[in-house]
Design an enzyme around this catalytic site. Sequence first.
Site, short mmCIF file in Angstrom:
data_model
loop_
_atom_site.label_atom_id
_atom_site.label_comp_id
_atom_site.label_asym_id
_atom_site.label_seq_id
_atom_site.Cartn_x
_atom_site.Cartn_y
_atom_site.Cartn_z
N SER A 95 0.86 -1.21 -0.04
CA SER A 95 0.02 -0.04 -0.10
C SER A 95 1.03 1.38 0.20
O SER A 95 1.60 1.67 -0.96
CB SER A 95 -0.96 -0.03 1.16
OG SER A 95 -1.76 0.76 0.98
N ASP A 115 -10.24 -6.01 -2.75
CA ASP A 115 -9.66 -4.64 -2.20
C ASP A 115 -10.66 -3.37 -2.33
O ASP A 115 -10.71 -2.87 -3.19
CB ASP A 115 -8.36 -4.40 -2.51
CG ASP A 115 -7.42 -3.53 -1.95
OD1 ASP A 115 -7.92 -2.44 -1.26
OD2 ASP A 115 -6.23 -3.65 -1.64
N HIS A 170 -7.37 -6.15 1.20
CA HIS A 170 -5.97 -5.19 1.40
C HIS A 170 -5.44 -5.91 2.62
O HIS A 170 -4.40 -5.21 3.21
CB HIS A 170 -6.62 -3.86 1.66
CG HIS A 170 -5.32 -2.66 1.22
ND1 HIS A 170 -4.85 -2.37 0.24
CD2 HIS A 170 -4.90 -1.95 2.35
CE1 HIS A 170 -3.98 -1.46 0.31
NE2 HIS A 170 -3.97 -1.07 1.55
#
Length: 281
Positions: free
Chosen positions: A151, A227, A260
């Site tokens: 991320s 996600d 995620h």
Amino acid sequence: MTVEIVSENKSHGGRQLVVKHASAATSTDMTYSIFLPPQAERGGKLPVVWYLSGLTCTPANVTEKGEYRAACAEHGLVFIAPDTSPRGDGVPDDPDAAYDFGLGAGFYVDASQQPWARNYRMWTYVTEELPALVASELPVDLDRQGITGHSMGGHGALTIALSHPRRFRSVSAFAPIVAPSQVPWGEKALTGYLGDDRSKWRKHDAVALIEDGARLRDLLVDVGDADPFLQKELRPELLQKACAAAGIDLTLRIQPGYDHSYYFISTFMADHLRWHAERLR
């Protein structure tokens, strides 16, 4: 430079350490996690993979949930995970206590705006200070470095590798923020840390760096199609387009059903470390 071993545990025949030291870059104490595989006991220097964590994380997240040690032991890789921001008394934080700015959200830049500029110098910390410290203390081969991240940390891994293409032989990312100049997370962070001049943002934007001529040999990216940040914040199609135009060999895998979280990261961690090991031999 003096380092303090905060904790040490044996795992997969190697040593899992958490280390603290005083950082000149951030003017704070900084903590990082490092796994030394069993091959470290045999002498000689080993290749190293740097892992940059995402928003809100500390080194504990990947250390406890990343499931990297078995693969690192198999391939003889040192695995190092720094923190995501400076911490401690007097370190400024977002006044609204937002998760995506301030503590835990350094975005791997050197801030130029006040009150962030004194402490939020994560680019210098990750690219200069910490590698020099690790090389002076541990059997790592800085001629064989790989980098990955998740991320915000995927953003950091991509921008650092694109800015230092001769340093890193292998690059990968999990659900990276590929174009922070074009998404809310990045616009907030880059404005806050670097100011309103968007031209200064480009060296911290992987897509912009590629558009401006930065190159990597090849790149592995995994993203989950479940996600929740995929469409608004991650935008992997922008990286795909930039790599295609630049002739960069991108392996982009959209993983069905994955989100995620570290459930996603841990599932594909061994694949990524195998990718790095093949390029760091």
